[in-house]
Design a protein around this motif. Structure first.
Motif, short mmCIF file in Angstrom:
data_model
loop_
_atom_site.label_atom_id
_atom_site.label_comp_id
_atom_site.label_asym_id
_atom_site.label_seq_id
_atom_site.Cartn_x
_atom_site.Cartn_y
_atom_site.Cartn_z
N ALA A 111 -7.22 -10.01 0.09
CA ALA A 111 -7.97 -8.94 -0.59
C ALA A 111 -9.06 -8.40 0.35
O ALA A 111 -9.26 -7.18 0.46
CB ALA A 111 -8.58 -9.47 -1.89
N ALA A 112 -9.74 -9.30 1.05
CA ALA A 112 -10.82 -8.87 1.96
C ALA A 112 -10.24 -7.96 3.05
O ALA A 112 -10.83 -6.93 3.40
CB ALA A 112 -11.50 -10.09 2.59
N ASN A 171 -7.50 -6.11 2.93
CA ASN A 171 -7.08 -4.79 2.41
C ASN A 171 -8.28 -3.88 2.19
O ASN A 171 -8.22 -2.69 2.48
CB ASN A 171 -6.27 -4.97 1.11
N ASN A 172 -9.39 -4.48 1.73
CA ASN A 172 -10.61 -3.67 1.60
C ASN A 172 -11.09 -3.19 2.96
O ASN A 172 -11.51 -2.05 3.10
CB ASN A 172 -11.72 -4.50 0.93
N SER A 173 -10.95 -4.07 3.97
CA SER A 173 -11.45 -3.71 5.31
C SER A 173 -10.67 -2.54 5.90
O SER A 173 -11.17 -1.83 6.76
CB SER A 173 -11.42 -4.92 6.24
N ASN A 176 0.80 -1.23 0.00
CA ASN A 176 0.00 0.00 0.00
C ASN A 176 0.84 1.27 0.00
O ASN A 176 0.35 2.33 -0.36
CB ASN A 176 -0.96 0.00 1.20
N LYS A 200 -9.05 -0.02 -1.87
CA LYS A 200 -9.85 -0.77 -2.86
C LYS A 200 -9.02 -1.87 -3.50
O LYS A 200 -7.99 -1.58 -4.14
CB LYS A 200 -10.35 0.17 -3.95
N THR A 201 -9.44 -3.10 -3.29
CA THR A 201 -8.64 -4.24 -3.74
C THR A 201 -9.55 -5.30 -4.34
O THR A 201 -10.64 -5.57 -3.81
CB THR A 201 -7.89 -4.85 -2.52
N LEU A 202 -9.09 -5.87 -5.43
CA LEU A 202 -9.90 -6.85 -6.14
C LEU A 202 -9.19 -8.19 -6.15
O LEU A 202 -8.02 -8.27 -6.55
CB LEU A 202 -10.04 -6.33 -7.57
N GLU A 239 -7.97 -0.41 -9.08
CA GLU A 239 -7.78 -1.01 -7.75
C GLU A 239 -6.48 -1.80 -7.70
O GLU A 239 -5.89 -2.12 -8.72
CB GLU A 239 -8.91 -2.03 -7.44
#
Ligand code: ASP
Length: 450
Positions: free
Chosen positions: A128-129, A131-133, A25, A137-139, A175
């Protein structure tokens, strides 16, 4: 754009995953991330991929697999709990494993690949989950969505050239993208894994597909050592090494970077850097197409790999017989044996291969050579080790072979054969397995500690 791959130990626990995402990041060029399955948390630990292979063995032998599956779920549960992400993912992992077992249990090779690959697949989703949390924004993209289409050889996938155009489309996303390493999909839609350690290969394929400016390969060491650190106490780290040198060294036991991972990178000459997740500011080792040679350091690295066998053949006037070698190589090909080296003299030839290649076929091969080649003498030598000294600077330097042979002689090591390829970047020395470590020590001392 950089493609960054993180190996098993880098993503083995929640705290390691946090370190990984800090690294990812903080740099906006790190857009595509490839991850391994959770690796070992400590020396005695078992990699998730190995747990999945054991799960497969239970299923295929009709044994109760509940406990094995439980161990796998526990590993992921520990990570998910510590990352404070939705635990629903554990139920999904359980359901996915059950689904794979139920649908593929009558197709062992498919089941093995599907289970083996799921370590990276679940881990990529979890990372990924998380990093979104934390608001980035991560896919998560499966290899199919990323365009990684491979040949249909279970456990030994090869990328299809046609994949690269689709992979290039990954450059369009804004993302961060997380892709599981180690597997692709065949054209028929099956999961097919690369050889073990194959997440490096995924990273290289993606780096080539998106024409990355750098492929970062994060692991748990600060680069590539000049010799095995289990044999040499704190060996030097190589700052720059060419693809060719790396290929020769990884062939003979340097395990830091998968040798098949170099192939996709040649095309666009994409540089690789091997870096340490735990010490990200260490410079690491760059693997590059070409480099400046330091005349003081012609020898880049020394490696030694055990477990080779040599078939030694003598025949008077061998050099005069047209097609003699072809006959021998045909016999090996008929028995599906690949060989690695073939040092020869005017009346003798040795064919050196990994012992596993000839295991179980030895008698048949020797009989066929005796029958078809009218030889004078034939013997087979087991327990050989191959010592490789590698360096781009060797071709212009005088006395490298002398340095190695005198180091070996001083250490009282019997040298069974020597071979130098025409590229002059490596020399191979055949010694006995028992002398392998002593040989590396003797050469290292002679080259770097003088
Ligand atoms: N998880 C796979 C293995 O242990 C692939 C990898 O980590 O690169 O071989």
């Amino acid at each position: 754009m950089k493609v960054s791959k993180f190996g098993g130990s880098s993503v083995a626990t929640a705290s390691q995953i946090k370190k990984v995402l800090d690294i990812v990041n903080e740099d906006s060029e790190r857009r595509i991330i490839v991850v391994s399955a959770p690796g070992k948390r400590h020396d005695q630990d078992t990699k998730t991929t190995d747990l999945l292979i054991r799960l497969y063995e239970k299923v295929i032998n009709n044994l109760d697999y509940t406990h094995k599956k439980g161990e796998i779920l526990e590993r992921f549960e520990e990570i998910v709990n510590e990352l404070h992400i939705d635990t629903q993912i554990i139920t999904e992992i359980d359901e996915t494993l059950e689904h794979l077992i139920n649908t593929l249990k009558n197709q062992p090779e498919r089941l093995l690949d599907a289970l083996k690959s799921s370590g990276e697949n679940f881990n990529a989703q979890i990372i990924a989950a998380y990093n979104n949390s934390i608001g980035i924004k991560t896919l998560y993209l499966s290899p199919k969505e990323a365009g990684i289409i491979v040949s249909n050889e279970p456990g030994n996938a090869q990328i299809l050239e046609s994949s690269y155009d689709k992979i290039y489309e990954l450059t369009r996303y804004d993302e961060k993208i997380i892709i599981p390493g180690f597997f692709g999909y065949s054209e028929e839609g099956h999961i097919v894994t690369f050889p073990r350690g194959g997440s490096d290969i995924t990273g290289a394929i993606v780096a080539r597909g998106v024409k990355a400016q750098l492929y970062e390969n994060f692991t748990d060491v600060s680069g590539i050592y000049r010799a095995n650190p289990k044999i040499i106490n704190r060996p030097e780290i190589i700052s720059e090494i060419t693809y060719r040198e790396m290929r020769e060294l990884s062939y003979a036991g340097f395990g830091v970077f998968h040798d098949e991972a170099l192939q996709p990178l040649y095309h666009y000459r994409i540089p690789v850097v091997i870096k340490n997740t735990n010490r990200p500011s260490d410079p690491g080792t760059f693997i590059v197409y070409d480099r400046q040679i330091d005349p003081q350091k012609v020898m880049t690295g020394i490696s030694c790999d055990e477990g080779f066998t040599s078939i030694n053949i003598k025949k008077y006037l061998m050099n005069r017989e047209v097609g003699f070698t072809v006959k021998i190589l045909n016999i090996l090909a008929e028995h599906n044996i690949s060989f690695d080296h073939m040092p020869s003299g005017i009346d003798n030839i040795s064919i050196i291969m990994r012992s596993a290649q000839i295991k179980g076929k030895e008698q048949k091969v020797l009989e066929a050579i005796r029958r078809e080649c009218e030889i004078d003498e034939l013997n087979i030598e087991h327990d050989l080790a191959i010592l490789m000294v590698v360096g781009e600077g060797m071709s212009a330097a005088i006395g490298t072979a002398n340095k190695v042979t005198s180091a070996l002689a001083e250490a009282n090591i019997n040298l069974k054969m020597i071979n130098q390829g025409s590229s002059e970047i490596s020399m191979m020395f055949g010694i006995s397995n028992a002398d392998a470590q002593k040989a590396v020590k003797a050469c290292y001392q002679n080259f770097y500690n003088d």
